[in-house]
Structure formats: structure tokens, C-alpha cells
Design a protein around this motif. Structure first.
Motif, PDB file in Angstrom:
ATOM      1  N   MET A 101       2.669  27.272  22.466  1.00  0.00           N
ATOM      2  CA  MET A 101       3.775  27.444  23.038  1.00  0.00           C
ATOM      3  C   MET A 101       4.379  26.190  23.462  1.00  0.00           C
ATOM      4  O   MET A 101       3.746  25.247  23.619  1.00  0.00           O
ATOM      5  N   ASP A 102       6.030  26.095  23.662  1.00  0.00           N
ATOM      6  CA  ASP A 102       6.481  24.917  24.200  1.00  0.00           C
ATOM      7  C   ASP A 102       6.351  24.772  25.680  1.00  0.00           C
ATOM      8  O   ASP A 102       5.818  25.622  26.188  1.00  0.00           O
ATOM      9  N   PHE A 153       8.771  25.236  27.690  1.00  0.00           N
ATOM     10  CA  PHE A 153       9.423  26.499  28.455  1.00  0.00           C
ATOM     11  C   PHE A 153       8.218  27.760  28.340  1.00  0.00           C
ATOM     12  O   PHE A 153       8.163  28.425  29.568  1.00  0.00           O
ATOM     13  N   GLY A 154       7.715  27.981  27.303  1.00  0.00           N
ATOM     14  CA  GLY A 154       6.929  28.766  27.364  1.00  0.00           C
ATOM     15  C   GLY A 154       5.673  28.528  28.394  1.00  0.00           C
ATOM     16  O   GLY A 154       5.245  29.655  29.127  1.00  0.00           O
ATOM     17  N   LEU A 164      12.699  34.758  44.131  1.00  0.00           N
ATOM     18  CA  LEU A 164      14.268  34.392  44.129  1.00  0.00           C
ATOM     19  C   LEU A 164      14.705  33.849  45.354  1.00  0.00           C
ATOM     20  O   LEU A 164      15.945  33.630  45.227  1.00  0.00           O
ATOM     21  N   PHE A 189       8.665  28.305  41.708  1.00  0.00           N
ATOM     22  CA  PHE A 189       9.121  27.519  40.601  1.00  0.00           C
ATOM     23  C   PHE A 189       8.406  26.147  40.779  1.00  0.00           C
ATOM     24  O   PHE A 189       8.011  25.560  39.765  1.00  0.00           O
ATOM     25  N   PRO A 237      20.173  31.272  46.308  1.00  0.00           N
ATOM     26  CA  PRO A 237      20.255  30.070  46.189  1.00  0.00           C
ATOM     27  C   PRO A 237      20.545  29.637  44.496  1.00  0.00           C
ATOM     28  O   PRO A 237      20.157  30.195  43.691  1.00  0.00           O
ATOM     29  N   TRP A 273      19.071  27.485  42.350  1.00  0.00           N
ATOM     30  CA  TRP A 273      17.875  27.479  41.326  1.00  0.00           C
ATOM     31  C   TRP A 273      17.503  29.050  41.065  1.00  0.00           C
ATOM     32  O   TRP A 273      17.322  29.240  39.746  1.00  0.00           O
ATOM     33  N   SER A 274      17.802  30.136  41.848  1.00  0.00           N
ATOM     34  CA  SER A 274      17.572  31.258  41.929  1.00  0.00           C
ATOM     35  C   SER A 274      18.648  32.027  40.876  1.00  0.00           C
ATOM     36  O   SER A 274      18.404  32.670  39.940  1.00  0.00           O
ATOM     37  N   ALA A 330      17.722  30.700  37.289  1.00  0.00           N
ATOM     38  CA  ALA A 330      16.834  31.390  36.853  1.00  0.00           C
ATOM     39  C   ALA A 330      17.260  32.823  36.258  1.00  0.00           C
ATOM     40  O   ALA A 330      16.859  33.322  35.230  1.00  0.00           O
ATOM     41  N   LEU A 331      18.006  33.455  37.297  1.00  0.00           N
ATOM     42  CA  LEU A 331      18.485  34.865  36.672  1.00  0.00           C
ATOM     43  C   LEU A 331      19.676  34.559  35.634  1.00  0.00           C
ATOM     44  O   LEU A 331      19.547  35.485  34.622  1.00  0.00           O
ATOM     45  N   VAL A 372      19.241  32.346  33.090  1.00  0.00           N
ATOM     46  CA  VAL A 372      18.335  32.339  31.783  1.00  0.00           C
ATOM     47  C   VAL A 372      17.352  33.676  31.467  1.00  0.00           C
ATOM     48  O   VAL A 372      17.456  34.143  30.363  1.00  0.00           O
ATOM     49  N   VAL A 393      11.074  33.015  22.132  1.00  0.00           N
ATOM     50  CA  VAL A 393      11.714  32.203  23.247  1.00  0.00           C
ATOM     51  C   VAL A 393      10.588  31.194  23.836  1.00  0.00           C
ATOM     52  O   VAL A 393      10.932  30.301  24.576  1.00  0.00           O
ATOM     53  N   LEU A 394       9.260  31.797  23.706  1.00  0.00           N
ATOM     54  CA  LEU A 394       8.469  30.964  24.360  1.00  0.00           C
ATOM     55  C   LEU A 394       7.726  29.857  23.488  1.00  0.00           C
ATOM     56  O   LEU A 394       6.812  29.162  24.050  1.00  0.00           O
ATOM     57  N   LYS A 443       9.224  28.078  19.969  1.00  0.00           N
ATOM     58  CA  LYS A 443       9.623  27.084  19.371  1.00  0.00           C
ATOM     59  C   LYS A 443      10.893  26.679  19.543  1.00  0.00           C
ATOM     60  O   LYS A 443      11.383  25.359  19.613  1.00  0.00           O
ATOM     61  N   GLU A 444      11.975  27.670  19.488  1.00  0.00           N
ATOM     62  CA  GLU A 444      13.416  27.227  19.171  1.00  0.00           C
ATOM     63  C   GLU A 444      13.911  26.474  20.566  1.00  0.00           C
ATOM     64  O   GLU A 444      13.315  26.951  21.737  1.00  0.00           O
ATOM     65  N   ALA A 450      15.932  28.800  25.476  1.00  0.00           N
ATOM     66  CA  ALA A 450      16.347  28.468  27.057  1.00  0.00           C
ATOM     67  C   ALA A 450      16.558  27.356  27.431  1.00  0.00           C
ATOM     68  O   ALA A 450      17.404  27.415  28.360  1.00  0.00           O
ATOM     69  N   ILE A 461      19.505  26.664  30.190  1.00  0.00           N
ATOM     70  CA  ILE A 461      19.167  25.680  31.573  1.00  0.00           C
ATOM     71  C   ILE A 461      20.342  24.694  31.751  1.00  0.00           C
ATOM     72  O   ILE A 461      20.634  24.403  32.746  1.00  0.00           O
ATOM     73  N   GLN A 499      11.713  22.138  19.842  1.00  0.00           N
ATOM     74  CA  GLN A 499      11.117  21.010  20.854  1.00  0.00           C
ATOM     75  C   GLN A 499       9.774  20.899  20.307  1.00  0.00           C
ATOM     76  O   GLN A 499       9.083  21.768  20.004  1.00  0.00           O
TER      77      GLN A 499
END
Lengths: 198, 198, 198
Positions: free
Chosen positions: A26-27, A29-30, A58, A64, B113, B115-116, B119-120, B122, B142-143, B145-146, B149, B153, B194
Motif C-alpha cells: 500500500m502507499d 495513505f493506505g 472525530l 490521527f 473540528p 481535521w475531523s 476526515a469525514l 475523505v 484507494v489504499l 496505488k492511485e 485520497a 485531502i 504515488q
């Protein structure tokens, strides 16, 4: 003190998740997501089940930050993971103990019956690792071989018993965590697997 | 306008889920369920996490209709998917942008907040696709290669920044969506992955 | 009467989950968890979606007892599963029918629209088996081949229609369950699969 250990436990679970993600190519992010889920998935499911939303993840930025740190540790420490595997195992066992204790306490605060508190303790301690393995497309380790959930259940039962007997709170928490950590570390040391069912 | 794009985004995700299910030899029900989950899973998890239940999928028939339409499109369009792959990619990127924006807005409305909220956003944009891959018994794309996410972000951070600066709402939404769509389409065009972590 | 059948249905699902876990070389804890999730996962998701928390599994010890019994039955009955496969199929079909009916009734009690009640009925009946397959690292059976969800949908539509016509409650429940069980058993007997989409 409890908070410090819980934070350490979360960090170790995040690191273990990030390492596990890296093994699956995984990258970053993964690695971050799998680490975060490994460290917080158990508490998250507990929160959703008892209606305690939005969950802590949250409202408190600490998880995080711990997951980000976990990615960094997983990348930087890659060459030396074998040498410090022992340290990781001990911290992981500690995390397991603390998460069980925390989960049971929070469930008790919601007035749930004892077996329900026990179940939420086990869920808190093991569900993150279960999700980690599902995301890695593997049969979850916790359902297969190691004495993992068993340690939580034995410790959790002891905790509930001591609570009934009216033991002081600090003693109950310390003894429970010690029981779980000891069982878990003995299982690792002697490579005791629960014999496969049947 | 926002609602139109969001509907389009949901539809595209439903189609992509139905196509992905068909590749795994699922029947029409599997195509419908995987399409529906791809299109609505992100919003569903967000709703559960912030205590916004029952979620929209249970009170508004539109997502079900879109998933049914998605199955039809996936079946009818099967011969020409390669020709219109470009169209699908563009709409998918639009969906990604809009879902991020919508997720952040809804989270902000709950007083969470920054950052929350990020996250939601994403989660709203990517969790449906993650579930799609789990149901297809694969490690989630999503976890891996491409730049997916990552686009959310960056766009989400820009959105939060513009909000702090007091930019007009319409501008914030349009710019954020444009950023996410642009990054995503550039990543597809130049096949930028990535680099694998470590 | 309804409660008796629902309990039987849960037990059968728990047994089927435990057997499925054993095939993947899980230990007793894995068998217990997968059995419990197969038997209760549908009701659990329904509870979370409609905000009915804590769910029944945390307030009523019966599901846990049934899952434990399921593990015992799965282990003891291992040599004779083939002989009694027919009994298991019938009970499984009954569980499917009852779970659909129960799910729809509970959703109706929350004032949700009819298509939403239908969806929650199908979710109640099938989501446990879907999770079972995800934990076993397989593409969920319900999404692939068998006339499974289709039986729930047809029965559920009939139930909603009879409700509109003002038929007596007991008749509605009995007829609906009969429809679902009949379709499901006919599908098994004649090995009817829905032809693969496309």
C-alpha cells in the motif's frame, strides 16, 4: 497513567497496522488508514454500538497524530523490526490489556449487563486488528490461531469478578491488565496456539 | 446545482460498482448491492459516525433508483465501456470532488473540528469504493496505488483554508471541486501513482 | 410463536456460521464470532441504521447463548452434516423468512417508507451471511449465485401489499414466511441459480 498506557497501546496498534499495510504494497495513505483503523477500530465500533457518537476519533486529534506517527515509525524502523520485535510484542500485549479494561469500564458506565460489558471489552481490543486483516484481504488472525481473544476474555472475567467483590478500582485495573499481558506473552513465548477446533 | 452534480456522482459510482460486481460474476442482486454501496457507503458511514440516523438512504428513494439505473447502464453499456472510459473517469472524478465537498460541509454543520471535517470529507468520497473492493475480495484500490485520497485531502485543506479567509460559499465549493477533479484527472492522464511507501 | 421461530432461525444461522468458520481452520473463538455475526449481523446493522442502540445483542444474552450452542452443534454434528443437510436447509430457509418479516415489521414501527422497510428486511435476512463470507475472505455468496435475496424481496413485497389491503396480521406474517421459504426451498431443490447477469 491509564491514559498514557492507552495512548501507547494505540500507537503500537497503529504501527503494527502500518507495517501490515506496507507488506501489502500500500502507499502512505493506505498505511495511514490501516494504521488508524487498527488503532481505533475497536473503540469506534464500541462507540457506534452504544450510541456514543460522534466517537472520540472525530473529536480528539490524538488518534490521527498517533496514526501519522505510526506511519513514520513503520517506515523509519523498517530495517530494525526484527531486532525490536520483542519490544513491539510487549507493547502490543499491553495495548490489548488496556483496551479490554477501557472497553469494559465504558460499557459498565452505560449500565449494560456483565456479559455485554465483557463482549465490548473484547471488541474494543480485537476489532481493529480484525478490520486490518479484512483490508489486507486475509482471514482475520484473531479468528484463527493465537491466544488473543482468549486472554481478553479471561482477564475481563477476572475484572468483573473483582468488581463484584468490591476490590479497589486501581487494583482491579492493574491486576486485569497484568493477567491479559501475562497470558498473551506466555502464548507468544511458548508459541501456544489454541488447538484448531475439532 | 450541487444536488445535480451529487446525483450524477452517485450514479457514476453506482455504475462503477455494478461493473466491478459483474467482473466478479455476481448476479443482478450483487450488481445492485455493490453499486448501491459504492455510491452511498461513504455517506452512510458518515451518517452513522455523526449520529445522523436513519441515514438518507433510508428516507430518500433516489439512491435506490440510481443503483437500479446503474445496473441497467452497466449491462446495456457493456460493449462500449472502453470507448467511453474517458467519460466515466471524468464523472468519477467529479463525484469524488463533490462528495468531499458535501462531506466536509455536513461535518462543519455538526460543529466538528477542522481535521475531523477533513476526515469525514475523505471518508464520504472514498469509503464506498473501499467497501466495493472488500466485497469483491480485493485489497481496496484507494489504499494502494492511485492518487485518489490525496486529491481529496489537498482539495479539502484548500476548502477549509478558503472558508477561514471568508471567501464566498459558491466560490469555495467551485474551487475545491475543481482542484480535486484536476488533480485526479492529471493523475489518470499521466498515470502518476504515488510511489509505493518505503 | 414468532419469537420461537426467530430463535430457531438465529440458531441455524449461528450453526452455519460456525461450520463455515471451521472449514477455514479457525479456532473455537473464530467459530463463535463468525457464528454470532452470521446469526446477528443483519439485525445489528438494522439497529445501527435506524438508531436503535444499544442493539439487542448487547441487552439480551440469548444471541450469545445461541452462538455458543452453535459452536457445540457444529463440532458435535460434524460427522453427520451431510445426512441432515436437508434439515439445515429447511431451517435456514425458515430463518430467512422470519428475519425478513421481523426486519420489515421493526422498520415499519419506525415510520420509514415502504421501500426502506423492504430494504431493511432484506438487510436483516442477508447481511449476517455477507459478513460471514467477508470474514472467511470470500466473495459473499448472497451477491453471487443463489436465489436468496430474491426470495426475501418477493416475500417482502407481498407482505407490504397484504398490509395495504388490511389483511389480519397473523395471516400476513404466515403467508410472507411461507412464500419466502417456498421460493428458497424450490431454488435449492431444482438448483435454480439466477442466470449470471449479462
Amino acid at each position: 497513567m491509564l491514559h498514557v498506557w492507552e495512548t501507547l497501546g494505540t500507537l503500537v496498534f497503529c504501527v503494527s497496522g502500518a507495517i501490515a499495510a506496507r507488506e501489502k504494497e500500500m502507499d502512505w495513505f493506505g498505511m495511514f488508514v490501516v494504521g488508524l483503523i487498527t488503532g481505533t477500530g475497536g473503540g469506534l465500533l464500541r462507540s457506534v454500538l452504544i450510541g456514543d457518537v460522534p466517537p472520540r476519533i472525530l473529536t480528539d486529534p490524538l488518534p490521527f497524530a498517533l496514526a501519522l506517527a505510526g506511519v513514520g515509525i513503520a517506515l523509519l524502523g523498517a530495517p530494525s523490526w526484527k531486532k525490536i520485535r520483542r519490544v513491539v510484542s510487549i507493547m502490543d500485549a499491553l495495548g490489548l490489556g488496556l483496551f479490554t479494561v477501557t472497553g469494559i469500564r465504558i460499557a459498565e458506565g452505560k449500565g449494560l449487563p456483565w456479559w455485554s460489558c465483557l463482549a465490548l471489552g473484547v471488541v474494543s481490543a480485537t476489532f481493529g486488528g480484525l478490520l486490518r486483516d479484512v483490508l489486507r484481504n486475509e482471514v482475520p488472525l484473531v479468528l484463527r490461531k493465537e491466544i488473543y481473544a482468549t486472554a481478553c476474555i479471561i482477564g475481563g472475567l477476572a475484572m468483573l469478578g473483582m468488581g463484584r467483590l468490591g476490590w479497589p478500582d486501581g487494583v482491579v485495573l492493574a491486576v486485569t491488565t497484568t493477567i491479559i499481558v501475562t497470558i498473551r506473552l506466555l502464548a507468544i513465548r511458548y508459541a501456544i496456539h489454541q488447538s484448531q477446533a475439532g
